[in-house]
Structures are given as C-alpha cells and as structure tokens.
Design a protein around this motif. Sequence first.
Motif, short mmCIF file in Angstrom:
data_model
loop_
_atom_site.label_atom_id
_atom_site.label_comp_id
_atom_site.label_asym_id
_atom_site.label_seq_id
_atom_site.Cartn_x
_atom_site.Cartn_y
_atom_site.Cartn_z
N MET A 1 0.95 -1.11 -0.10
CA MET A 1 -0.12 0.09 -0.10
C MET A 1 0.98 1.41 -0.02
O MET A 1 1.93 1.41 0.59
CB MET A 1 -1.03 -0.16 1.38
N THR A 2 0.60 2.42 -0.87
CA THR A 2 1.48 3.50 -0.78
C THR A 2 1.08 4.36 0.45
O THR A 2 0.07 4.17 1.14
CB THR A 2 0.98 4.11 -2.27
N THR A 3 2.02 5.29 0.58
CA THR A 3 1.63 6.24 1.65
C THR A 3 0.26 7.17 1.36
O THR A 3 -0.55 7.26 2.10
CB THR A 3 2.92 7.19 1.52
N THR A 4 0.04 7.29 -0.07
CA THR A 4 -1.09 7.94 -0.27
C THR A 4 -2.37 7.22 0.09
O THR A 4 -3.46 7.62 0.60
CB THR A 4 -1.10 8.56 -1.67
N ASP A 5 -2.32 6.07 -0.47
CA ASP A 5 -3.38 4.97 0.13
C ASP A 5 -3.72 4.97 1.39
O ASP A 5 -4.83 4.95 1.98
CB ASP A 5 -3.13 3.47 -0.44
N THR A 6 -2.47 4.92 2.26
CA THR A 6 -2.56 4.91 3.67
C THR A 6 -3.47 6.02 4.28
O THR A 6 -4.38 5.92 5.26
CB THR A 6 -1.34 4.54 4.51
N VAL A 7 -3.15 7.48 3.68
CA VAL A 7 -3.51 8.54 4.06
C VAL A 7 -4.76 8.56 3.67
O VAL A 7 -5.85 9.01 4.73
CB VAL A 7 -2.75 9.59 3.66
N SER A 8 -5.37 8.04 2.74
CA SER A 8 -6.72 8.08 2.26
C SER A 8 -7.43 7.34 3.00
O SER A 8 -8.77 7.78 3.69
CB SER A 8 -6.76 7.64 0.72
N ARG A 9 -7.12 6.35 3.48
CA ARG A 9 -7.88 5.31 4.37
C ARG A 9 -8.07 5.84 5.72
O ARG A 9 -9.11 5.85 6.31
CB ARG A 9 -7.28 3.89 4.56
N TYR A 10 -7.00 6.42 6.18
CA TYR A 10 -7.07 7.17 7.51
C TYR A 10 -8.10 8.28 7.66
O TYR A 10 -8.94 8.40 8.27
CB TYR A 10 -5.70 7.73 7.96
N ILE A 11 -8.11 9.07 6.39
CA ILE A 11 -9.11 10.31 6.23
C ILE A 11 -10.47 9.96 6.40
O ILE A 11 -11.42 10.25 6.96
CB ILE A 11 -8.66 11.09 5.16
N VAL A 12 -10.76 8.94 5.30
CA VAL A 12 -12.00 8.31 5.36
C VAL A 12 -12.60 7.47 6.63
O VAL A 12 -13.72 7.86 7.03
CB VAL A 12 -12.14 7.36 3.97
N ASP A 13 -11.71 6.70 7.17
CA ASP A 13 -12.16 6.08 8.22
C ASP A 13 -12.35 6.88 9.42
O ASP A 13 -13.06 6.52 10.28
CB ASP A 13 -11.06 4.98 8.73
N ASP A 20 -16.26 6.70 -0.10
CA ASP A 20 -15.44 5.70 -0.66
C ASP A 20 -14.15 6.18 -0.38
O ASP A 20 -13.94 7.54 -0.96
CB ASP A 20 -15.93 5.42 -2.05
N TYR A 21 -13.27 5.34 -0.54
CA TYR A 21 -11.55 5.76 -0.36
C TYR A 21 -11.36 6.65 -1.62
O TYR A 21 -10.45 7.60 -1.52
CB TYR A 21 -10.78 4.56 -0.20
N ALA A 22 -11.81 6.25 -2.71
CA ALA A 22 -11.60 6.76 -3.93
C ALA A 22 -12.26 8.03 -4.31
O ALA A 22 -12.03 8.79 -5.09
CB ALA A 22 -11.74 5.83 -5.03
N ALA A 23 -13.12 8.65 -3.57
CA ALA A 23 -14.00 9.52 -3.68
C ALA A 23 -13.32 11.09 -3.59
O ALA A 23 -14.03 12.14 -3.86
CB ALA A 23 -15.21 9.33 -2.77
N ILE A 24 -12.29 10.85 -2.59
CA ILE A 24 -11.70 12.45 -2.51
C ILE A 24 -10.40 12.61 -3.26
O ILE A 24 -9.64 11.41 -2.95
CB ILE A 24 -11.42 12.21 -0.86
N PRO A 25 -10.33 13.22 -4.10
CA PRO A 25 -9.05 13.45 -5.05
C PRO A 25 -7.91 13.92 -4.22
O PRO A 25 -8.02 14.57 -2.94
CB PRO A 25 -9.43 14.65 -5.84
N ALA A 26 -6.86 13.41 -4.46
CA ALA A 26 -5.69 13.51 -3.42
C ALA A 26 -5.48 14.79 -3.34
O ALA A 26 -4.73 15.42 -2.38
CB ALA A 26 -4.34 12.77 -4.04
N ASP A 27 -5.72 15.80 -4.27
CA ASP A 27 -5.33 17.18 -4.46
C ASP A 27 -6.41 18.12 -3.69
O ASP A 27 -6.23 19.28 -3.75
CB ASP A 27 -4.88 17.71 -5.68
N ALA A 28 -7.64 17.51 -3.16
CA ALA A 28 -8.81 18.33 -2.65
C ALA A 28 -8.38 18.87 -1.34
O ALA A 28 -7.83 18.13 -0.57
CB ALA A 28 -10.00 17.31 -2.43
#
Length: 82
Positions: A1-13, A20-28
């Motif tokens: 898992m990439t750092t971006t994936d780990t961060v995205s999961r933390y933010i959503v959780d 959904d994890y993919a619903a938030i663009p990384a640059d939003a």
Amino acid sequence: MTTTDTVSRYIVDNFARDLDYAAIPADADLHEIGIVNSLGIVRIVAWIGDEFDIPVAELDFDPKTLHTIAGIADFVDANKTA
C-alpha cells in the motif's frame, strides 16, 4: 500500500465514513471541502507521528501542507526514516 493509500484510508475512516476511499481526490483541500477542521489537522499530525514514527513536534512545517491527501503523503515520505 502506498503512503497516499494509507493516508486516504485514515481520512475516510476517521473523518468521512460515508465516502468511498477513491471519492476524495488526492489534491482536494480537506479543510475547504469540510472534511477536516482545525482540530482534525491536529489529529492528523498526531496520527502521522504515531503511524510513521515521525517526530512531528520537532519539525518546522506549515500545517497548510497537510490540507490535502497528497500533501500529507508527501510530508510523510519526506520525513519518515527507514
């Protein structure tokens, strides 16, 4: 898992369980779109220290760099040790 994936999961959780994890663009901007507030940024900083063993309190940084998933991931990648 990439750092971006780990961060995205933390933010959503922790801040956006209805998304959904993919619903938030990384640059939003998480602050501007209402996913995190100032206290949320503090929680993210604490999580970065715990999750990645980064001495965040010892670093000089602009908290605004932590307003996006990409910014958080870049900060982690730039400051984590092996």
